[in-house]
Design an enzyme around this catalytic site. Structure first.
Site, mmCIF file in Angstrom:
data_model
loop_
_atom_site.group_PDB
_atom_site.id
_atom_site.type_symbol
_atom_site.label_atom_id
_atom_site.label_comp_id
_atom_site.label_asym_id
_atom_site.label_seq_id
_atom_site.Cartn_x
_atom_site.Cartn_y
_atom_site.Cartn_z
ATOM 1 N N TYR A 150 -26.005 33.215 42.088
ATOM 2 C CA TYR A 150 -25.544 32.158 43.085
ATOM 3 C C TYR A 150 -26.363 30.868 42.814
ATOM 4 C CZ TYR A 150 -22.020 34.642 45.881
ATOM 5 O OH TYR A 150 -21.010 35.216 46.201
ATOM 6 N N LYS A 201 -27.246 46.461 37.352
ATOM 7 C CA LYS A 201 -26.799 46.966 36.388
ATOM 8 C C LYS A 201 -27.916 46.739 35.264
ATOM 9 C CE LYS A 201 -22.707 46.693 34.446
ATOM 10 N NZ LYS A 201 -22.296 48.169 34.093
ATOM 11 N N ASP A 234 -21.133 49.154 39.068
ATOM 12 C CA ASP A 234 -19.801 49.761 38.824
ATOM 13 C C ASP A 234 -19.723 51.114 39.375
ATOM 14 O OD1 ASP A 234 -21.416 50.521 36.716
ATOM 15 O OD2 ASP A 234 -20.040 50.575 35.335
ATOM 16 N N ASP A 258 -22.080 40.720 47.401
ATOM 17 C CA ASP A 258 -20.866 39.966 47.624
ATOM 18 C C ASP A 258 -19.575 40.788 47.521
ATOM 19 O OD1 ASP A 258 -18.926 37.738 48.531
ATOM 20 O OD2 ASP A 258 -18.813 37.320 46.597
ATOM 21 N N ASP A 262 -17.275 43.366 50.495
ATOM 22 C CA ASP A 262 -15.859 43.520 50.633
ATOM 23 C C ASP A 262 -15.438 44.580 50.666
ATOM 24 O OD1 ASP A 262 -15.873 40.473 50.939
ATOM 25 O OD2 ASP A 262 -14.000 40.291 49.867
HETATM 26 C C1 IPM Z 1 -19.509 35.686 51.683
HETATM 27 C C2 IPM Z 1 -18.715 34.864 51.211
HETATM 28 C C3 IPM Z 1 -19.298 33.393 50.504
HETATM 29 C C4 IPM Z 1 -20.041 34.309 49.398
HETATM 30 C C5 IPM Z 1 -18.542 32.281 50.232
HETATM 31 C C6 IPM Z 1 -17.877 31.932 51.273
HETATM 32 C C7 IPM Z 1 -19.400 31.359 49.714
HETATM 33 O O1 IPM Z 1 -17.862 35.326 50.456
HETATM 34 O O2 IPM Z 1 -20.323 35.520 52.431
HETATM 35 O O3 IPM Z 1 -19.313 36.871 51.374
HETATM 36 O O4 IPM Z 1 -19.658 34.427 48.150
HETATM 37 O O5 IPM Z 1 -21.484 34.465 49.765
HETATM 38 MG MG MG Z 2 -17.999 37.433 49.941
#
Ligand code: IPM
Ligand code: MG
Length: 377
Positions: A150, A201, A234, A258, A262
Site C-alpha cells: 500500500y 506467501k 491462498d 484487506d 472482506d
Molecule cells: C479497507 C478498504 C480500504 C483499503 C480502501 C477504502 C482504501 O478496502 O479498509 O479494507 O483497501 O484498505
Molecule cells: Mg478492504
C-alpha cells in the site's frame, strides 16, 4: 444501575469523519447511541466533526485537508464512516477519496488493524456458508496497516522507451514493522484462545520469508505459551470458507489482510456486520492513537435511501469504548443490545431473511436504543 448525571465530564475527544455514501447515515446512528450513553450512563465525549473523502474533495479540492489531519492528530480517537464513490473514479490518484483514509492511517501511525469476525446467533442463516460452519464463529483478523504494498516505494506508472506503460508497486517490510504487529497479535491471542496463524506467501515472496522468520522468532523468544502456525495466503482464503472456526487470531500483511477480512466479513452474514479498530503504538501517556471504522465501504448504490446497516459502525463505536476509553462494560452493553435486536427479528436489507421484519437504518438505531433503555432501567 444507570446513574443520571447532568453534566458528565467528557472522557476524551472524538473526531467524527462521516465521509461519503452511506457514511453520514451510519454515523447518524452513532450520534444517537452517543447521546444515550451521555444521558443515561454519564459516558460522554467532546466531539468535533469534519469532512473526508469525496465530500472534502468537493469543498476543498483534497480528500483530507491539513486542518482535519491536525484535528485527527489531536483527538483521542477518530470515528470514520466510509469514503469513495463513482463520481471520483477518474480523479488523479492523489485526489481520490481513498487517499484521505490512507493518509490518516499512515500519519497517525495506525499499524495494527483489528477486524473481529463474530457471528451473532440470530444471523447464522444469513451467512452464505452452512449454519454449522459459522455458528459461534469468533475470529480476529489482525491486518498490518501502514506498510507493505500500500505504501512501498517505488510506485507509479511510467512510460517505457518503446512507448509501453508500466505500473509499479513495491511490497516491502522491515523487521520492526513485522515484529510490532506480530506482538499485538500474540497479546490478543493471550486474551483469547492463545492461537496465532501468521499468513504470507513465503513460497513466492522474500518479504513473506522474512515475515515468517520474524514472527516465529518473536514467538519463540517472548510468547512460548501461544501456539503459532504459518499459512500461505491462498490456502488461508480457502480455509476461511472451508472451516473458518479453525482460526483464533490471524496476523497478516496489509494487502492480504484487506482481502481476507472482506472474505471473513461475509462469514458473519454481511459486510455490514464487520467493525474495525486501527491502533498505533502507545504514546508516553500509554494511550494509542486510534481510528474506528466499519469494514464496509461507502455503498454508493444505496446511499441516501435509509437502507444501510448501521451495525458495523455501531460496533466500531463499541470497539472505541473498549480500546480507547477502557469502557468494556459499556461496550458489552451495546454489543448485547445489538444482539437482542437481531434476535427480536429486525433486519436491514443486507441481512434480511424470510419471516423477519425489514427496517431502515434509523429504525434499527432506535430499536438498539430501546434495548439499551431496557437493559439500563
Ligand atoms: C479497507 C478498504 C480500504 C483499503 C480502501 C477504502 C482504501 O478496502 O479498509 O479494507 O483497501 O484498505
Ligand atoms: Mg478492504
Amino acid at each position: 444501575m444507570a446513574l443520571l448525571r447532568n453534566d458528565p465530564a467528557p472522557l476524551g475527544t472524538v473526531l467524527l469523519l462521516p465521509g461519503d455514501g452511506i457514511g453520514p447515515e451510519v454515523m447518524g446512528e452513532v450520534r444517537r447511541i452517543m447521546d444515550w450513553f451521555a444521558k443515561r450512563q454519564g459516558i460522554s465525549f467532546e466531539t468535533d466533526e469534519d469532512l473526508v473523502g469525496g465530500t472534502s474533495f468537493d469543498r476543498h479540492g483534497t480528500p483530507l485537508t491539513d486542518t482535519v489531519m491536525a484535528k485527527a492528530q489531536a483527538a483521542d480517537a477518530v470515528l470514520f464512516g466510509a469514503v469513495g464513490g463513482p463520481r471520483y473514479d477518474d480523479l488523479p490518484f492523489e485526489q481520490k477519496p481513498e487517499r484521505g483514509l490512507l493518509r490518516l492511517r499512515k500519519e497517525l501511525g495506525l499499524f495494527a488493524n483489528l477486524r473481529p469476525a463474530k457471528v451473532f446467533d440470530a444471523l447464522v442463516d444469513s451467512s452464505s456458508l452452512k449454519p454449522e460452519l459459522v455458528r459461534g464463529l469468533d475470529i480476529m483478523i489482525l491486518r498490518e496497516l501502514t506498510g507493505g504494498i500500500y505504501f512501498g516505494e517505488p510506485r507509479g506508472i511510467e512510460t517505457l522507451p518503446d512507448g509501453q506503460r508500466r505500473g509499479i508497486n513495491t511490497q516491502v517490510y522491515t523487521t520492526s514493522e513485522i515484529v510490532r504487529v506480530a506482538k499485538v497479535g500474540f497479546e490478543l491471542a493471550r486474551q483469547r484462545d492463545r492461537r496465532v496463524c501468521s499468513v504470507e506467501k513465503a513460497n513466492v515472496m522474500e518479504s513473506g520469508v522474512l515475515w515468517r522468520e520474524e514472527v516465529q522468532k518473536l514467538r519463540d523468544a517472548e510468547y512460548p505459551d501461544v501456539e503459532l502456525m504459518h499459512m500461505y495466503a491462498d490456502n488461508c482464503a480457502m480455509q476461511l470458507v472451508r472451516q473458518p472456526k479453525q482460526f483464533d487470531v490471524i496476523v497478516t500483511d496489509n494487502l492480504f489482510g484487506d482481502l481476507l477480512s472482506d472474505c471473513a466479513a461475509m462469514l458473519t452474514g454481511s459486510l455490514g456486520m464487520l467493525p474495525s479498530a486501527s491502533l498505533g503504538a502507545p504514546g508516553p501517556d500509554g494511550r494509542r492513537k486510534a481510528l474506528y471504522e466499519p469494514v464496509h465501504g461507502s455503498a454508493p448504490d444505496i446511499a441516501g435511501r435509509g437502507q444501510a446497516n448501521p451495525i458495523a459502525m455501531l460496533q466500531s463505536f463499541s470497539m472505541m469504548l473498549r480500546y480507547s476509553f477502557d469502557q468494556g462494560a459499556a461496550a458489552d452493553l451495546l454489543d448485547q443490545a445489538i444482539g437482542r435486536v437481531l434476535t427480536g427479528g429486525l433486519r436491514t436489507a443486507d441481512i434480511m431473511q424470510d419471516g423477519m421484519a425489514r427496517v431502515s437504518t434509523s429504525t434499527m438505531g432506535e430499536a438498539i436504543v430501546r434495548e439499551l433503555d431496557k437493559a439500563a432501567s
